[in-house]
Design an enzyme around this catalytic site. Sequence first.
Site, PDB file in Angstrom:
ATOM      1  CD  GLU A  91      -2.532   1.745   0.275  1.00  0.00           C
ATOM      2  OE1 GLU A  91      -3.315   0.956  -0.253  1.00  0.00           O
ATOM      3  OE2 GLU A  91      -2.377   2.924  -0.113  1.00  0.00           O
ATOM      4  CE  LYS A 111     -21.249   9.332   2.480  1.00  0.00           C
ATOM      5  NZ  LYS A 111     -20.378   9.160   1.323  1.00  0.00           N
ATOM      6  N   GLY A 129     -19.568  18.562 -11.745  1.00  0.00           N
ATOM      7  CA  GLY A 129     -20.110  17.211 -11.644  1.00  0.00           C
ATOM      8  C   GLY A 129     -21.255  17.139 -10.653  1.00  0.00           C
ATOM      9  CB  ALA A 130     -24.813  17.384 -10.913  1.00  0.00           C
ATOM     10  CE1 TYR A 159     -24.517   7.567  -7.632  1.00  0.00           C
ATOM     11  CE2 TYR A 159     -24.709   7.334  -5.258  1.00  0.00           C
ATOM     12  CZ  TYR A 159     -25.117   7.006  -6.526  1.00  0.00           C
ATOM     13  OH  TYR A 159     -26.144   6.123  -6.690  1.00  0.00           O
ATOM     14  CB  VAL A 160     -17.961  13.004  -5.591  1.00  0.00           C
ATOM     15  CG1 VAL A 160     -17.009  13.956  -4.884  1.00  0.00           C
ATOM     16  CG2 VAL A 160     -17.458  11.568  -5.467  1.00  0.00           C
ATOM     17  CD  GLU A 199     -22.495  11.203  -0.739  1.00  0.00           C
ATOM     18  OE1 GLU A 199     -23.205  10.194  -0.792  1.00  0.00           O
ATOM     19  OE2 GLU A 199     -21.310  11.159  -0.342  1.00  0.00           O
ATOM     20  CG  HIS A 237     -46.026   3.047  15.802  1.00  0.00           C
ATOM     21  ND1 HIS A 237     -46.334   3.839  14.720  1.00  0.00           N
ATOM     22  CD2 HIS A 237     -46.395   3.729  16.927  1.00  0.00           C
ATOM     23  CE1 HIS A 237     -46.884   4.966  15.168  1.00  0.00           C
ATOM     24  NE2 HIS A 237     -46.934   4.928  16.494  1.00  0.00           N
TER      25      HIS A 237
HETATM   26  C1  LIG Z   1     -15.780  11.131  -1.903  1.00  0.00           C
HETATM   27  C2  LIG Z   1     -16.234   9.713  -2.063  1.00  0.00           C
HETATM   28  C3  LIG Z   1     -17.233   9.227  -1.249  1.00  0.00           C
HETATM   29  C4  LIG Z   1     -17.659   7.908  -1.381  1.00  0.00           C
HETATM   30  N1  LIG Z   1     -18.672   7.457  -0.583  1.00  0.00           N
HETATM   31  C5  LIG Z   1     -19.092   6.184  -0.702  1.00  0.00           C
HETATM   32  C6  LIG Z   1     -20.119   5.690   0.139  1.00  0.00           C
HETATM   33  O1  LIG Z   1     -20.687   6.414   0.957  1.00  0.00           O
HETATM   34  N2  LIG Z   1     -20.492   4.398   0.016  1.00  0.00           N
HETATM   35  C7  LIG Z   1     -19.886   3.558  -0.883  1.00  0.00           C
HETATM   36  O2  LIG Z   1     -20.253   2.381  -0.934  1.00  0.00           O
HETATM   37  N3  LIG Z   1     -18.913   4.003  -1.697  1.00  0.00           N
HETATM   38  C8  LIG Z   1     -18.492   5.292  -1.628  1.00  0.00           C
HETATM   39  N4  LIG Z   1     -17.488   5.743  -2.425  1.00  0.00           N
HETATM   40  C9  LIG Z   1     -16.835   4.788  -3.338  1.00  0.00           C
HETATM   41  C10 LIG Z   1     -15.814   3.927  -2.545  1.00  0.00           C
HETATM   42  O3  LIG Z   1     -14.937   4.776  -1.844  1.00  0.00           O
HETATM   43  C11 LIG Z   1     -15.034   3.042  -3.475  1.00  0.00           C
HETATM   44  O4  LIG Z   1     -15.900   2.276  -4.277  1.00  0.00           O
HETATM   45  C12 LIG Z   1     -14.143   2.077  -2.706  1.00  0.00           C
HETATM   46  O5  LIG Z   1     -13.334   2.723  -1.774  1.00  0.00           O
HETATM   47  C13 LIG Z   1     -13.284   1.336  -3.742  1.00  0.00           C
HETATM   48  O6  LIG Z   1     -12.456   0.453  -3.106  1.00  0.00           O
HETATM   49  P1  LIG Z   1     -11.334  -0.316  -3.899  1.00  0.00           P
HETATM   50  O7  LIG Z   1     -11.045  -1.510  -3.073  1.00  0.00           O
HETATM   51  O8  LIG Z   1     -11.688  -0.537  -5.308  1.00  0.00           O
HETATM   52  O9  LIG Z   1     -10.070   0.656  -3.944  1.00  0.00           O
HETATM   53  P2  LIG Z   1      -9.461   1.678  -2.896  1.00  0.00           P
HETATM   54  O10 LIG Z   1     -10.119   1.658  -1.575  1.00  0.00           O
HETATM   55  O11 LIG Z   1      -9.331   2.963  -3.591  1.00  0.00           O
HETATM   56  O12 LIG Z   1      -8.002   1.052  -2.641  1.00  0.00           O
HETATM   57  C14 LIG Z   1      -6.985   1.117  -3.557  1.00  0.00           C
HETATM   58  C15 LIG Z   1      -5.674   1.318  -2.799  1.00  0.00           C
HETATM   59  O13 LIG Z   1      -4.599   0.980  -3.660  1.00  0.00           O
HETATM   60  C16 LIG Z   1      -3.521   1.841  -3.383  1.00  0.00           C
HETATM   61  N5  LIG Z   1      -2.647   1.795  -4.565  1.00  0.00           N
HETATM   62  C17 LIG Z   1      -2.954   2.166  -5.832  1.00  0.00           C
HETATM   63  N6  LIG Z   1      -1.891   1.917  -6.643  1.00  0.00           N
HETATM   64  C18 LIG Z   1      -0.927   1.394  -5.871  1.00  0.00           C
HETATM   65  C19 LIG Z   1       0.407   0.931  -6.137  1.00  0.00           C
HETATM   66  N7  LIG Z   1       0.937   0.962  -7.358  1.00  0.00           N
HETATM   67  N8  LIG Z   1       1.124   0.460  -5.101  1.00  0.00           N
HETATM   68  C20 LIG Z   1       0.615   0.418  -3.856  1.00  0.00           C
HETATM   69  N9  LIG Z   1      -0.626   0.826  -3.553  1.00  0.00           N
HETATM   70  C21 LIG Z   1      -1.382   1.298  -4.545  1.00  0.00           C
HETATM   71  C22 LIG Z   1      -4.184   3.187  -3.129  1.00  0.00           C
HETATM   72  O14 LIG Z   1      -3.351   4.018  -2.361  1.00  0.00           O
HETATM   73  C23 LIG Z   1      -5.441   2.763  -2.368  1.00  0.00           C
HETATM   74  O15 LIG Z   1      -5.243   2.798  -0.981  1.00  0.00           O
HETATM   75  C24 LIG Z   1     -17.047   7.049  -2.330  1.00  0.00           C
HETATM   76  C25 LIG Z   1     -16.033   7.548  -3.167  1.00  0.00           C
HETATM   77  C26 LIG Z   1     -15.636   8.869  -3.041  1.00  0.00           C
HETATM   78  C27 LIG Z   1     -14.533   9.377  -3.937  1.00  0.00           C
HETATM   79  N1  LIG Z   2     -22.872   7.512  -1.421  1.00  0.00           N
HETATM   80  C1  LIG Z   2     -22.130   6.752  -2.198  1.00  0.00           C
HETATM   81  O1  LIG Z   2     -22.265   5.539  -2.283  1.00  0.00           O
HETATM   82  C2  LIG Z   2     -21.059   7.407  -3.041  1.00  0.00           C
HETATM   83  C3  LIG Z   2     -20.610   8.691  -2.749  1.00  0.00           C
HETATM   84  C4  LIG Z   2     -19.618   9.242  -3.554  1.00  0.00           C
HETATM   85  C5  LIG Z   2     -19.113   8.504  -4.607  1.00  0.00           C
HETATM   86  N2  LIG Z   2     -19.583   7.255  -4.855  1.00  0.00           N
HETATM   87  C6  LIG Z   2     -19.092   6.470  -6.002  1.00  0.00           C
HETATM   88  O2  LIG Z   2     -18.020   7.146  -6.617  1.00  0.00           O
HETATM   89  C7  LIG Z   2     -18.263   7.232  -8.003  1.00  0.00           C
HETATM   90  C8  LIG Z   2     -17.645   8.483  -8.550  1.00  0.00           C
HETATM   91  O3  LIG Z   2     -18.409   9.629  -8.158  1.00  0.00           O
HETATM   92  P1  LIG Z   2     -18.402  10.937  -9.043  1.00  0.00           P
HETATM   93  O4  LIG Z   2     -19.398  11.870  -8.464  1.00  0.00           O
HETATM   94  O5  LIG Z   2     -17.008  11.371  -9.266  1.00  0.00           O
HETATM   95  O6  LIG Z   2     -18.897  10.393 -10.453  1.00  0.00           O
HETATM   96  P2  LIG Z   2     -20.383  10.256 -11.050  1.00  0.00           P
HETATM   97  O7  LIG Z   2     -20.218   9.412 -12.250  1.00  0.00           O
HETATM   98  O8  LIG Z   2     -21.342   9.847 -10.014  1.00  0.00           O
HETATM   99  O9  LIG Z   2     -20.774  11.747 -11.485  1.00  0.00           O
HETATM  100  C9  LIG Z   2     -19.970  12.496 -12.366  1.00  0.00           C
HETATM  101  C10 LIG Z   2     -20.792  13.656 -12.898  1.00  0.00           C
HETATM  102  O10 LIG Z   2     -19.898  14.525 -13.581  1.00  0.00           O
HETATM  103  C11 LIG Z   2     -20.509  14.929 -14.801  1.00  0.00           C
HETATM  104  N3  LIG Z   2     -19.424  15.275 -15.723  1.00  0.00           N
HETATM  105  C12 LIG Z   2     -18.421  14.484 -16.153  1.00  0.00           C
HETATM  106  N4  LIG Z   2     -17.580  15.158 -16.962  1.00  0.00           N
HETATM  107  C13 LIG Z   2     -18.074  16.417 -17.067  1.00  0.00           C
HETATM  108  C14 LIG Z   2     -17.666  17.587 -17.771  1.00  0.00           C
HETATM  109  N5  LIG Z   2     -16.578  17.619 -18.525  1.00  0.00           N
HETATM  110  N6  LIG Z   2     -18.437  18.693 -17.652  1.00  0.00           N
HETATM  111  C15 LIG Z   2     -19.541  18.699 -16.892  1.00  0.00           C
HETATM  112  N7  LIG Z   2     -19.972  17.632 -16.196  1.00  0.00           N
HETATM  113  C16 LIG Z   2     -19.255  16.503 -16.282  1.00  0.00           C
HETATM  114  C17 LIG Z   2     -21.352  13.730 -15.228  1.00  0.00           C
HETATM  115  O11 LIG Z   2     -22.395  14.125 -16.090  1.00  0.00           O
HETATM  116  C18 LIG Z   2     -21.870  13.227 -13.892  1.00  0.00           C
HETATM  117  O12 LIG Z   2     -23.089  13.810 -13.529  1.00  0.00           O
HETATM  118  C19 LIG Z   2     -19.769   7.179  -8.157  1.00  0.00           C
HETATM  119  O13 LIG Z   2     -20.118   6.629  -9.401  1.00  0.00           O
HETATM  120  C20 LIG Z   2     -20.213   6.336  -7.022  1.00  0.00           C
HETATM  121  O14 LIG Z   2     -20.311   4.989  -7.441  1.00  0.00           O
HETATM  122  C21 LIG Z   2     -20.549   6.705  -4.089  1.00  0.00           C
END
Ligand SMILES: Cc1cc2nc3c(=O)[nH]c(=O)nc-3n(C[C@H](O)[C@H](O)[C@H](O)COP(=O)(O)OP(=O)(O)OC[C@H]3O[C@@H](n4cnc5c(N)ncnc54)[C@H](O)[C@@H]3O)c2cc1C
Ligand SMILES: NC(=O)c1ccc[n+]([C@@H]2O[C@H](COP(=O)([O-])OP(=O)(O)OC[C@H]3O[C@@H](n4cnc5c(N)ncnc54)[C@H](O)[C@@H]3O)[C@@H](O)[C@H]2O)c1
Length: 469
Positions: A39, A56, A187-188, A190-191, A194, A451
């Site tokens: 990692e 969160k 981007g509208a 998930y990220v 929130e 309830h």
């Molecule tokens: C802001 C945000 C909020 C989110 N909220 C939610 C949520 O509420 N609920 C939900 O279900 N999902 C959520 N997601 C999505 C969720 O975070 C991801 O789907 C999940 O963490 C993906 O896990 P993963 O195992 O694929 O990779 P990751 O957890 O990203 O793990 C990959 C790891 O690999 C390491 N790595 C990469 N390349 C190398 C290398 N060459 N050598 C060593 N280490 C390396 C990285 O440092 C990283 O730690 C959110 C995403 C974002 C961006």
């Molecule tokens: N609560 C959760 O579970 C949670 C929270 C955050 C993220 N996530 C995960 O992380 C993933 C990534 O989230 P994200 O918000 O980055 O991606 P997303 O795919 O959810 O949304 C990206 C948005 O950016 C817009 N976009 C892309 N390129 C653009 C451009 N050039 N100009 C204008 N708009 C543009 C798209 O139309 C889309 O609405 C999600 O797909 C979701 O699976 C999950």
Amino acid sequence: MESQTQIEDYDLVILGSGAGSKLLAWTFAGSGKRVAVIERKYVGGSCPNIACLPSKNLIHTAQIVSDARRSGVFRSACSDGFAVEMPRVTDRKRTMVKGLVDAHLALYKGSGAELIMGSGAFTAAKTLKVELNDGTTRMLRGENVIIGTGTHAKIDDHIPGMLTARPLTHVEALELDVLPEHLVILGAGYVGLEFAQAMRRLGSRVTVIDHNSHVLHHEDEDVVEGLHSLLIEEGIELVLNAKINGVSGVSGKSVLLHVEVLGSPMAIAGTHLLVAAGRMPNTRDIGLETAGIELSHEGFVKVDDRLRTTAPGVWAVGEVAGSPRFTHVSVDDFRVVHDNLLGGERTTTGRQVPFCLFTDPEFARVGLSEKEAVAKGFDYRLFKIPMAEVLRAQSVMETRGFMKCLVECRTDRILGFSMFGQGAGDVMTCVQITMLGGLPYTALRDLMIAHPTFAEGLGSLFSSVPTSS
Ligand SMILES: Cc1cc2nc3c(=O)[nH]c(=O)nc-3n(C[C@H](O)[C@H](O)[C@H](O)COP(=O)(O)OP(=O)(O)OC[C@H]3O[C@@H](n4cnc5c(N)ncnc54)[C@H](O)[C@@H]3O)c2cc1C
Ligand SMILES: NC(=O)c1ccc[n+]([C@@H]2O[C@H](COP(=O)([O-])OP(=O)(O)OC[C@H]3O[C@@H](n4cnc5c(N)ncnc54)[C@H](O)[C@@H]3O)[C@@H](O)[C@H]2O)c1
């Protein structure tokens, strides 16, 4: 420290320590296997460090601020003239993250899995070189190797000025010690949504820009409309149908976005820019080609339904494998690889992926949306009630939203459930269990539910008069 050029053999070598990866590590190490996890930065991967859990934490702080500001009842319960101190908001998050990292380190220690902090890349089949963060190198070979390197935020470098504007991604946005005066979010999805609500509630002016015509554009119209009006009512500015032609300035000082909305030019000024426009797989510079590991057309590690890559003995889990982008999917990928490594035949085919957007109120869905059910030609009945008919929602006076469920006409089977309302994520799970058990919707209609809970609303939902597709 000396570098180790001799290859060290392990039963399992894992690249990246995200959700699926760490569960594989702890489980196999706990059963006596020799396991190494490489990692580069985040112990436990994105979820506890820079994604789900810290976001969160921020959202919860923002909700408390919002509650305190929102109503006369809440206001009288807190002192006058309170101000948001961003360093304290971020420190609260840092404390939470530190606790999670410590818990992870204890699990590594307890299981016997070796955590190696450094960057890994394949040099040959099932063999990786690790550039350790302490400057040394090691060579590791696994009887089986797992790739779990995740994704990173996509920043479109074709947009003039985008890179020099040094926009925030979720990583930097979760480390802010200063509240942005005017945060522009690209981007509208998930990220974007929130963060938009949380930062607005903390006190920033927020503008969200998207090239699609709707927020969370793939969802049903009622969901999109519900979210849209929620954001507008909270004072968030939405600029949809927007093509970004260029960016000038630097995020943190001032930025100016040059956009075109349905052909008309528009300039959007802000102090900070957050890019939340999707993800890119972490597949570069990790020697995949050297080890015979192919990529899919979309650039993810190519896997079959058992998460095997094109190289024997190499597997991929989580987002880098193109799995749906949720932590719980990465966790399920662990189950798939775990069972296959033990000789089973578990696959990813047909698995049901629930999800929840953590706005306030939440939006959650499991199974089909109306759009999807229509496209697939299902005959369904639609049960739908406003949250105002849910007694718990009435009792806390949080009646925004609705719940709706698609039930197949022929079988009474639940095809899909969506909810926009308080407690949506948890209520959805009740429905998901019913679907998993293959029970008809009447099982929920006739269930005695405590309830007043939000889940009790399911009784009202299924006692309502449905409409047919
Ligand atoms: C802001 C945000 C909020 C989110 N909220 C939610 C949520 O509420 N609920 C939900 O279900 N999902 C959520 N997601 C999505 C969720 O975070 C991801 O789907 C999940 O963490 C993906 O896990 P993963 O195992 O694929 O990779 P990751 O957890 O990203 O793990 C990959 C790891 O690999 C390491 N790595 C990469 N390349 C190398 C290398 N060459 N050598 C060593 N280490 C390396 C990285 O440092 C990283 O730690 C959110 C995403 C974002 C961006
Ligand atoms: N609560 C959760 O579970 C949670 C929270 C955050 C993220 N996530 C995960 O992380 C993933 C990534 O989230 P994200 O918000 O980055 O991606 P997303 O795919 O959810 O949304 C990206 C948005 O950016 C817009 N976009 C892309 N390129 C653009 C451009 N050039 N100009 C204008 N708009 C543009 C798209 O139309 C889309 O609405 C999600 O797909 C979701 O699976 C999950």
